[in-house]
Design an enzyme around this catalytic site. Structure first.
Site, short mmCIF file in Angstrom:
data_model
loop_
_atom_site.label_atom_id
_atom_site.label_comp_id
_atom_site.label_asym_id
_atom_site.label_seq_id
_atom_site.Cartn_x
_atom_site.Cartn_y
_atom_site.Cartn_z
N ARG A 122 25.14 65.92 35.86
CA ARG A 122 25.63 64.86 36.87
C ARG A 122 25.08 63.38 36.59
O ARG A 122 23.79 63.30 36.29
CB ARG A 122 25.22 65.30 37.99
CG ARG A 122 25.98 64.24 39.24
CD ARG A 122 26.01 64.60 40.49
NE ARG A 122 24.52 65.08 41.26
CZ ARG A 122 24.23 65.45 42.13
NH1 ARG A 122 25.55 65.74 43.20
NH2 ARG A 122 23.40 65.86 42.57
N ARG B 138 23.08 70.19 58.34
CA ARG B 138 22.65 70.86 57.38
C ARG B 138 21.61 72.01 57.92
O ARG B 138 20.89 72.74 57.38
CB ARG B 138 21.80 69.99 56.55
CG ARG B 138 22.10 70.09 55.22
CD ARG B 138 21.31 68.92 54.59
NE ARG B 138 21.24 69.10 52.93
CZ ARG B 138 21.99 68.29 52.37
NH1 ARG B 138 22.84 67.26 52.82
NH2 ARG B 138 22.14 68.22 51.01
P1 AP5 Z 1 22.94 65.12 49.37
O1 AP5 Z 1 23.36 63.68 48.40
O2 AP5 Z 1 23.83 65.70 50.12
O3 AP5 Z 1 23.02 66.54 48.18
P2 AP5 Z 1 23.68 67.89 48.27
O4 AP5 Z 1 24.11 68.44 49.28
O5 AP5 Z 1 22.31 68.42 47.34
O6 AP5 Z 1 24.63 67.84 47.45
P3 AP5 Z 1 24.96 67.06 46.06
O7 AP5 Z 1 25.26 65.63 46.15
O8 AP5 Z 1 23.90 67.26 45.19
O9 AP5 Z 1 26.23 67.90 45.45
P4 AP5 Z 1 27.67 67.75 45.61
O10 AP5 Z 1 28.06 69.04 46.34
O11 AP5 Z 1 28.05 66.60 46.59
O12 AP5 Z 1 28.51 68.02 44.47
P5 AP5 Z 1 29.14 66.68 43.42
O13 AP5 Z 1 30.45 66.45 44.00
O14 AP5 Z 1 28.12 65.61 43.57
O15 AP5 Z 1 21.71 65.20 49.90
C1 AP5 Z 1 20.58 64.80 49.08
C2 AP5 Z 1 19.24 64.73 49.87
O16 AP5 Z 1 19.14 64.00 50.90
C3 AP5 Z 1 19.01 66.35 50.38
O17 AP5 Z 1 18.33 66.95 49.38
C4 AP5 Z 1 17.97 65.97 51.59
O18 AP5 Z 1 16.87 65.42 51.27
C5 AP5 Z 1 18.74 64.49 52.01
N1 AP5 Z 1 19.79 64.88 53.19
C6 AP5 Z 1 21.31 64.55 53.07
N2 AP5 Z 1 21.76 65.21 54.12
C7 AP5 Z 1 20.94 65.42 54.68
C8 AP5 Z 1 21.03 66.21 56.22
N3 AP5 Z 1 22.18 66.29 56.90
N4 AP5 Z 1 19.77 66.64 56.81
C9 AP5 Z 1 18.40 66.41 56.30
N5 AP5 Z 1 18.40 65.75 55.07
C10 AP5 Z 1 19.60 65.52 54.42
O19 AP5 Z 1 29.45 67.51 42.20
C11 AP5 Z 1 28.14 67.97 41.38
C12 AP5 Z 1 28.45 67.64 39.73
O20 AP5 Z 1 29.56 68.69 39.47
C13 AP5 Z 1 29.11 66.32 39.46
O21 AP5 Z 1 28.46 65.98 38.26
C14 AP5 Z 1 30.61 66.42 39.46
O22 AP5 Z 1 31.19 65.38 38.52
C15 AP5 Z 1 30.76 67.73 38.96
N6 AP5 Z 1 31.74 68.65 39.44
C16 AP5 Z 1 32.42 68.47 40.76
N7 AP5 Z 1 33.38 69.21 40.88
C17 AP5 Z 1 33.53 69.84 39.71
C18 AP5 Z 1 34.45 70.99 39.14
N8 AP5 Z 1 35.47 71.29 40.09
N9 AP5 Z 1 34.33 71.31 37.87
C19 AP5 Z 1 33.39 70.69 37.17
N10 AP5 Z 1 32.56 69.98 37.43
C20 AP5 Z 1 32.44 69.44 38.80
#
Ligand code: AP5
Length: 220
Positions: free
Chosen positions: A127, A88
């Site tokens: 979500r 990241r």
């Molecule tokens: P993390 O859990 O990795 O959160 P993020 O990157 O912010 O990503 P999300 O999990 O929010 O989203 P996603 O892209 O996975 O989407 P999803 O599939 O769930 O990290 C959380 C925290 O941890 C960070 O803020 C940080 O503090 C820490 N952290 C983690 N890794 C780190 C690192 N490497 N370094 C430092 N800190 C770190 O989908 C989202 C929603 O959309 C769901 O409801 C889903 O059902 C819906 N959806 C998905 N696809 C579709 C579609 N095609 N159409 C309609 N809806 C859809």
């Protein structure tokens, strides 16, 4: 196959990497899931990570690099893995490069899910996640069959603490400032595969499958 999933919060990295990991028979390594589990279990790692996560900031690089390096050396990663949410920062990417070099391994591709901010906010506000297996649902686009309960494991569906509107704004800003430089980092290495993130989960999944079988090109 060793893959990275890159993209802003809510782009669908978790949804798609879990699906792809199941179809390829390799583990999905999600740093977000690992950290949330540590927070829930109140481990020393969880106690450190909690504040950063709740504010929408990043957990320090040295902590994250340590947990990922340890995880990808486990036996189940021998044939490959999908990194979801790591690296990241450029520092994390450089550390990963070093670890791969010393293990004489290489990345096959970096899937970059491209999507506009308005849709991200809509996705994150609806979500729900399973507190047991972390599977993601959405109240309108991919609701669970029996509301409030995970279809896969029967766990309780909850709203993530960092999906509150103000924290989402911070997470998007952190992505723009600290993570988006990785797009250029991996493009220069010829590994980046841009994938349009709008459309049904199945449509996006088909695009990803096509993208990872394409060799050495950035263009769809
Ligand atoms: P993390 O859990 O990795 O959160 P993020 O990157 O912010 O990503 P999300 O999990 O929010 O989203 P996603 O892209 O996975 O989407 P999803 O599939 O769930 O990290 C959380 C925290 O941890 C960070 O803020 C940080 O503090 C820490 N952290 C983690 N890794 C780190 C690192 N490497 N370094 C430092 N800190 C770190 O989908 C989202 C929603 O959309 C769901 O409801 C889903 O059902 C819906 N959806 C998905 N696809 C579709 C579609 N095609 N159409 C309609 N809806 C859809």
């Amino acid at each position: 196959m060793r893959l990275i999933f890159l993209g802003p919060p809510g782009a669908g990295k978790g949804t798609q990497s879990q699906k792809l990991a199941e179809s390829l028979g390799i583990p999905q390594v999600s740093t977000g899931d690992m950290l949330r589990q540590a927070v829930a279990q109140k481990t020393p790692l969880g106690e450190v990570a909690r504040g950063y996560m709740e504010s929408g900031g990043l957990v320090p690089d040295d902590i994250i690099v340590g947990i990922v390096s340890e995880r990808i050396q486990k036996d189940d990663c021998a044939k490959g893995y999908i990194l979801d949410g790591f690296p990241r920062t450029v520092v994390q990417a450089e550390k990963l490069d070093e670890a791969l070099r010393s293990a004489r391994e290489h990345l096959d591709a970096v899937v970059n899910i491209v999507i506009e901010e308005e849709e991200l906010v809509r996705r994150l506000s609806g979500r729900r996640v399973c507190e047991a297996c972390q599977r993601a649902y959405h109240v309108s686009t991919s609701a669970s069959k029996q509301g409030g309960v995970c279809d896969a494991c029967g766990g309780r569906l909850v709203t993530r603490a960092d999906d509150e509107a103000g924290t989402v704004r911070t997470r998007l800003e952190v992505y723009r400032n600290q993570t988006s430089p990785l797009v250029q980092y991996y493009r220069q290495k010829g590994l980046l595969r841009d994938v349009e993130g709008i459309g049904s989960i199945q449509d996006v999944f088909s695009r990803i499958n096509k993208a990872i079988t394409r060799q050495g090109s950035d263009n769809p």
